[in-house]
Design an enzyme around this catalytic site. Structure first.
Site, PDB file in Angstrom:
ATOM      1  N   ASP A   8       0.879  -1.163   0.000  1.00 31.30           N
ATOM      2  CA  ASP A   8       0.000   0.000   0.000  1.00 31.30           C
ATOM      3  C   ASP A   8       0.926   1.226   0.000  1.00 31.30           C
ATOM      4  O   ASP A   8       2.105   1.114   0.348  1.00 31.30           O
ATOM      5  CB  ASP A   8      -0.855  -0.060   1.268  1.00 31.30           C
ATOM      6  CG  ASP A   8      -1.710   1.161   1.444  1.00 31.30           C
ATOM      7  OD1 ASP A   8      -2.323   1.585   0.462  1.00 31.30           O
ATOM      8  OD2 ASP A   8      -1.755   1.698   2.573  1.00 31.30           O
ATOM      9  N   LEU A   9       0.445   2.383  -0.373  1.00 30.59           N
ATOM     10  CA  LEU A   9       1.303   3.576  -0.427  1.00 30.59           C
ATOM     11  C   LEU A   9       1.078   4.489   0.777  1.00 30.59           C
ATOM     12  O   LEU A   9       1.928   4.621   1.657  1.00 30.59           O
ATOM     13  CB  LEU A   9       1.022   4.335  -1.732  1.00 30.59           C
ATOM     14  CG  LEU A   9       1.767   5.650  -1.932  1.00 30.59           C
ATOM     15  CD1 LEU A   9       3.264   5.434  -2.045  1.00 30.59           C
ATOM     16  CD2 LEU A   9       1.257   6.360  -3.188  1.00 30.59           C
ATOM     17  N   ASP A  10      -0.124   5.077   0.808  1.00 30.91           N
ATOM     18  CA  ASP A  10      -0.430   6.052   1.846  1.00 30.91           C
ATOM     19  C   ASP A  10      -0.493   5.352   3.218  1.00 30.91           C
ATOM     20  O   ASP A  10      -1.319   4.467   3.419  1.00 30.91           O
ATOM     21  CB  ASP A  10      -1.782   6.701   1.504  1.00 30.91           C
ATOM     22  CG  ASP A  10      -2.252   7.647   2.575  1.00 30.91           C
ATOM     23  OD1 ASP A  10      -1.406   8.145   3.327  1.00 30.91           O
ATOM     24  OD2 ASP A  10      -3.472   7.887   2.656  1.00 30.91           O
ATOM     25  N   THR A  16       0.732  10.357   3.090  1.00 31.09           N
ATOM     26  CA  THR A  16       0.015  11.362   2.307  1.00 31.09           C
ATOM     27  C   THR A  16      -1.390  11.620   2.866  1.00 31.09           C
ATOM     28  O   THR A  16      -2.100  12.495   2.372  1.00 31.09           O
ATOM     29  CB  THR A  16      -0.081  10.931   0.828  1.00 31.09           C
ATOM     30  OG1 THR A  16      -0.208   9.518   0.763  1.00 31.09           O
ATOM     31  CG2 THR A  16       1.134  11.350   0.049  1.00 31.09           C
ATOM     32  N   LYS A  44      -9.402   6.579   4.619  1.00 29.94           N
ATOM     33  CA  LYS A  44      -8.090   5.989   4.331  1.00 29.94           C
ATOM     34  C   LYS A  44      -8.223   4.716   3.505  1.00 29.94           C
ATOM     35  O   LYS A  44      -8.949   3.805   3.883  1.00 29.94           O
ATOM     36  CB  LYS A  44      -7.338   5.694   5.621  1.00 29.94           C
ATOM     37  CG  LYS A  44      -6.819   6.941   6.272  1.00 29.94           C
ATOM     38  CD  LYS A  44      -5.896   6.623   7.420  1.00 29.94           C
ATOM     39  CE  LYS A  44      -5.410   7.909   8.049  1.00 29.94           C
ATOM     40  NZ  LYS A  44      -4.628   7.662   9.252  1.00 29.94           N
ATOM     41  N   GLY A  45      -7.522   4.676   2.399  1.00 28.97           N
ATOM     42  CA  GLY A  45      -7.524   3.488   1.547  1.00 28.97           C
ATOM     43  C   GLY A  45      -8.662   3.466   0.537  1.00 28.97           C
ATOM     44  O   GLY A  45      -8.639   2.689  -0.396  1.00 28.97           O
ATOM     45  N   ARG A  48     -10.835   7.676  -4.685  1.00 28.72           N
ATOM     46  CA  ARG A  48     -11.256   9.080  -4.715  1.00 28.72           C
ATOM     47  C   ARG A  48     -12.781   9.180  -4.797  1.00 28.72           C
ATOM     48  O   ARG A  48     -13.415   9.941  -4.053  1.00 28.72           O
ATOM     49  CB  ARG A  48     -10.609   9.757  -5.930  1.00 28.72           C
ATOM     50  CG  ARG A  48     -10.508  11.242  -5.814  1.00 28.72           C
ATOM     51  CD  ARG A  48      -9.853  11.814  -7.049  1.00 28.72           C
ATOM     52  NE  ARG A  48      -8.504  11.319  -7.290  1.00 28.72           N
ATOM     53  CZ  ARG A  48      -7.833  11.507  -8.420  1.00 28.72           C
ATOM     54  NH1 ARG A  48      -8.368  12.203  -9.407  1.00 28.72           N
ATOM     55  NH2 ARG A  48      -6.622  11.026  -8.569  1.00 28.72           N
ATOM     56  N   SER A 115      -1.750   0.468  -4.530  1.00 32.31           N
ATOM     57  CA  SER A 115      -2.379   1.645  -3.925  1.00 32.31           C
ATOM     58  C   SER A 115      -3.652   2.031  -4.665  1.00 32.31           C
ATOM     59  O   SER A 115      -3.727   1.886  -5.885  1.00 32.31           O
ATOM     60  CB  SER A 115      -1.396   2.818  -3.973  1.00 32.31           C
ATOM     61  OG  SER A 115      -2.036   4.016  -3.623  1.00 32.31           O
ATOM     62  N   ALA A 116      -4.611   2.557  -3.921  1.00 37.61           N
ATOM     63  CA  ALA A 116      -5.831   3.075  -4.533  1.00 37.61           C
ATOM     64  C   ALA A 116      -5.565   4.413  -5.227  1.00 37.61           C
ATOM     65  O   ALA A 116      -6.414   4.919  -5.958  1.00 37.61           O
ATOM     66  CB  ALA A 116      -6.897   3.268  -3.460  1.00 37.61           C
ATOM     67  N   SER A 117      -4.373   4.963  -4.986  1.00 39.72           N
ATOM     68  CA  SER A 117      -4.106   6.313  -5.492  1.00 39.72           C
ATOM     69  C   SER A 117      -3.661   6.341  -6.943  1.00 39.72           C
ATOM     70  O   SER A 117      -2.703   5.681  -7.325  1.00 39.72           O
ATOM     71  CB  SER A 117      -3.033   6.992  -4.643  1.00 39.72           C
ATOM     72  OG  SER A 117      -2.732   8.249  -5.199  1.00 39.72           O
ATOM     73  N   ASN A 119      -2.275   8.793  -8.055  1.00 39.73           N
ATOM     74  CA  ASN A 119      -1.052   9.591  -8.006  1.00 39.73           C
ATOM     75  C   ASN A 119       0.163   8.774  -7.542  1.00 39.73           C
ATOM     76  O   ASN A 119       1.235   9.344  -7.310  1.00 39.73           O
ATOM     77  CB  ASN A 119      -1.267  10.793  -7.080  1.00 39.73           C
ATOM     78  CG  ASN A 119      -2.359  11.704  -7.612  1.00 39.73           C
ATOM     79  OD1 ASN A 119      -2.269  12.204  -8.727  1.00 39.73           O
ATOM     80  ND2 ASN A 119      -3.425  11.892  -6.844  1.00 39.73           N
ATOM     81  N   LYS A 146     -10.697  -1.001  -2.814  1.00 41.80           N
ATOM     82  CA  LYS A 146     -10.602  -1.671  -1.523  1.00 41.80           C
ATOM     83  C   LYS A 146     -11.902  -1.405  -0.771  1.00 41.80           C
ATOM     84  O   LYS A 146     -12.410  -0.301  -0.872  1.00 41.80           O
ATOM     85  CB  LYS A 146      -9.410  -1.109  -0.730  1.00 41.80           C
ATOM     86  CG  LYS A 146      -8.065  -1.281  -1.452  1.00 41.80           C
ATOM     87  CD  LYS A 146      -6.956  -0.493  -0.749  1.00 41.80           C
ATOM     88  CE  LYS A 146      -5.662  -0.566  -1.555  1.00 41.80           C
ATOM     89  NZ  LYS A 146      -4.541   0.157  -0.940  1.00 41.80           N
ATOM     90  N   GLU A 170      -0.407  -3.115   4.694  1.00 40.57           N
ATOM     91  CA  GLU A 170      -1.493  -2.111   4.704  1.00 40.57           C
ATOM     92  C   GLU A 170      -1.642  -1.424   6.053  1.00 40.57           C
ATOM     93  O   GLU A 170      -1.393  -2.024   7.095  1.00 40.57           O
ATOM     94  CB  GLU A 170      -2.825  -2.819   4.447  1.00 40.57           C
ATOM     95  CG  GLU A 170      -3.279  -2.846   3.020  1.00 40.57           C
ATOM     96  CD  GLU A 170      -3.817  -1.517   2.493  1.00 40.57           C
ATOM     97  OE1 GLU A 170      -3.954  -0.558   3.266  1.00 40.57           O
ATOM     98  OE2 GLU A 170      -4.080  -1.451   1.292  1.00 40.57           O
ATOM     99  N   ASP A 171      -2.137  -0.188   6.018  1.00 43.69           N
ATOM    100  CA  ASP A 171      -2.391   0.533   7.273  1.00 43.69           C
ATOM    101  C   ASP A 171      -3.882   0.789   7.505  1.00 43.69           C
ATOM    102  O   ASP A 171      -4.242   1.410   8.502  1.00 43.69           O
ATOM    103  CB  ASP A 171      -1.677   1.890   7.270  1.00 43.69           C
ATOM    104  CG  ASP A 171      -2.319   2.839   6.283  1.00 43.69           C
ATOM    105  OD1 ASP A 171      -2.575   2.423   5.135  1.00 43.69           O
ATOM    106  OD2 ASP A 171      -2.607   3.987   6.666  1.00 43.69           O
TER     107      ASP A 171
HETATM  108  P1  B16 Z   1      -6.016   9.543  -5.271  1.00 38.03           P
HETATM  109  P2  B16 Z   1      -3.579   4.011  -0.464  1.00 38.03           P
HETATM  110  C1  B16 Z   1      -5.354   5.930  -0.938  1.00 38.03           C
HETATM  111  O1  B16 Z   1      -4.037   5.496  -0.944  1.00 38.03           O
HETATM  112  C2  B16 Z   1      -5.591   6.924   0.183  1.00 38.03           C
HETATM  113  O2  B16 Z   1      -5.437   6.282   1.441  1.00 38.03           O
HETATM  114  C3  B16 Z   1      -6.992   7.475   0.085  1.00 38.03           C
HETATM  115  O3  B16 Z   1      -7.203   8.427   1.106  1.00 38.03           O
HETATM  116  C4  B16 Z   1      -7.176   8.116  -1.297  1.00 38.03           C
HETATM  117  O4  B16 Z   1      -8.505   8.590  -1.462  1.00 38.03           O
HETATM  118  C5  B16 Z   1      -6.883   7.070  -2.370  1.00 38.03           C
HETATM  119  O5  B16 Z   1      -5.566   6.581  -2.195  1.00 38.03           O
HETATM  120  C6  B16 Z   1      -7.033   7.620  -3.773  1.00 38.03           C
HETATM  121  O6  B16 Z   1      -6.045   8.570  -4.004  1.00 38.03           O
HETATM  122  O7  B16 Z   1      -7.064  10.558  -5.090  1.00 38.03           O
HETATM  123  O8  B16 Z   1      -4.599  10.094  -5.211  1.00 38.03           O
HETATM  124  O9  B16 Z   1      -6.227   8.686  -6.500  1.00 38.03           O
HETATM  125  O10 B16 Z   1      -3.714   3.974   1.026  1.00 38.03           O
HETATM  126  O11 B16 Z   1      -4.430   2.966  -1.183  1.00 38.03           O
HETATM  127  O12 B16 Z   1      -2.139   3.986  -0.923  1.00 38.03           O
HETATM  128 MG    MG Z   2      -3.006   3.191   3.134  1.00 39.47          MG
END
Ligand code: B16
Ligand code: MG
Length: 219
Positions: A8-10, A16, A44-45, A48, A115-117, A119, A146, A170-171
């Site tokens: 996982d990233l964040d 972040t 968290k996780g 968007r 990661s769900a991000s 970015n 997730k 994961e956190d």
């Molecule tokens: P983005 P993870 C997640 O990262 C964040 O925990 C979550 O708060 C955020 O909404 C999601 O990424 C999407 O991020 O808007 O940058 O695409 O914990 O899965 O690494």
């Molecule tokens: Mg996370």
């Protein structure tokens, strides 16, 4: 022995969450919705879109769930978030993570991002860690975020493995549930009260290393 680790990233590689929180709080305020750090725990996780749905639900503005307005709100939050993350540097890597990545590389264990991000790639670049990752699962390619297993299944596939051959770190509870559903072995970062009493958990990323992961795998 496990063949891959899915990160996982964040909250695991870097923190972040604070920036996500500040960007969501600003957007919510524009809509007259107040969110606090406690509410942010639920985000968290989550993807968007799922995060925005929860915020709109809190503000009883579910009429904004669809269409262009919804897309525009997500974009507005992301633009603000992107401005905030420009200041990320390698100093923002969470303790112990760089050392763990090097240990895994030396042991020929494959590394992927789950990661769900959207970015994720930009953030890995800013942290100077992009070269450590053999695969990055693209959250835009998965049907369900997730706690569904999709992103973990895709991350394993990206490095040529089955999820059953991997550990996932994961956190957030939604992320732990995603790992469990994928068939990978979960390692939590945080507290049992948040992540579940039935999995292996370290309090901080400082406690993550290859020997610990091997111990978890052999259980
Ligand atoms: P983005 P993870 C997640 O990262 C964040 O925990 C979550 O708060 C955020 O909404 C999601 O990424 C999407 O991020 O808007 O940058 O695409 O914990 O899965 O690494
Ligand atoms: Mg996370």
């Amino acid at each position: 022995m496990f063949k891959g680790v899915l990160f996982d990233l964040d909250g695991v590689i870097t923190d972040t969450a604070e920036y996500h929180y500040l960007a969501w709080r600003a957007l919510a305020a524009e809509l007259g919705i107040e969110i606090d750090r406690q509410f942010n725990q639920q985000l968290k996780g989550l993807s968007r879109a799922d995060s925005l749905r929860l915020i709109l639900q809190k503000g009883q503005q579910t009429e904004l769930y669809q269409g262009e307005a919804f897309q525009e709100l997500m974009q507005r939050k992301n633009e603000n978030y992107l401005k905030m993350i420009q200041k990320i540097t390698p100093a923002d890597i969470l303790p112990g993570i760089k050392e763990l990545l090097f240990e895994l590389q030396a042991a020929n264990i494959k590394i992927a991002l789950a990661s769900a991000s959207q970015n994720g790639p930009v953030i890995l670049e800013k942290l100077g860690l992009a070269d450590c990752f053999l695969g990055i699962a693209d959250p835009k390619q998965v049907a369900a975020g997730k706690p569904a297993p999709d992103i973990y299944l895709l991350a394993a596939k990206e490095i040529g493995l089955n999820a059953q051959e991997c550990l996932g770190i994961e956190d957030a509870l939604a992320g732990i549930q995603a790992i469990q559903a994928s068939g990978a072995v979960p390692v939590g970062v945080g507290q049992a009260q948040d992540l579940g009493a039935d999995i292996d958990i370290v309090e901080t990323t400082k406690d993550l290393n290859l020997a610990y992961l091997q111990e978890v795998w052999q259980k």
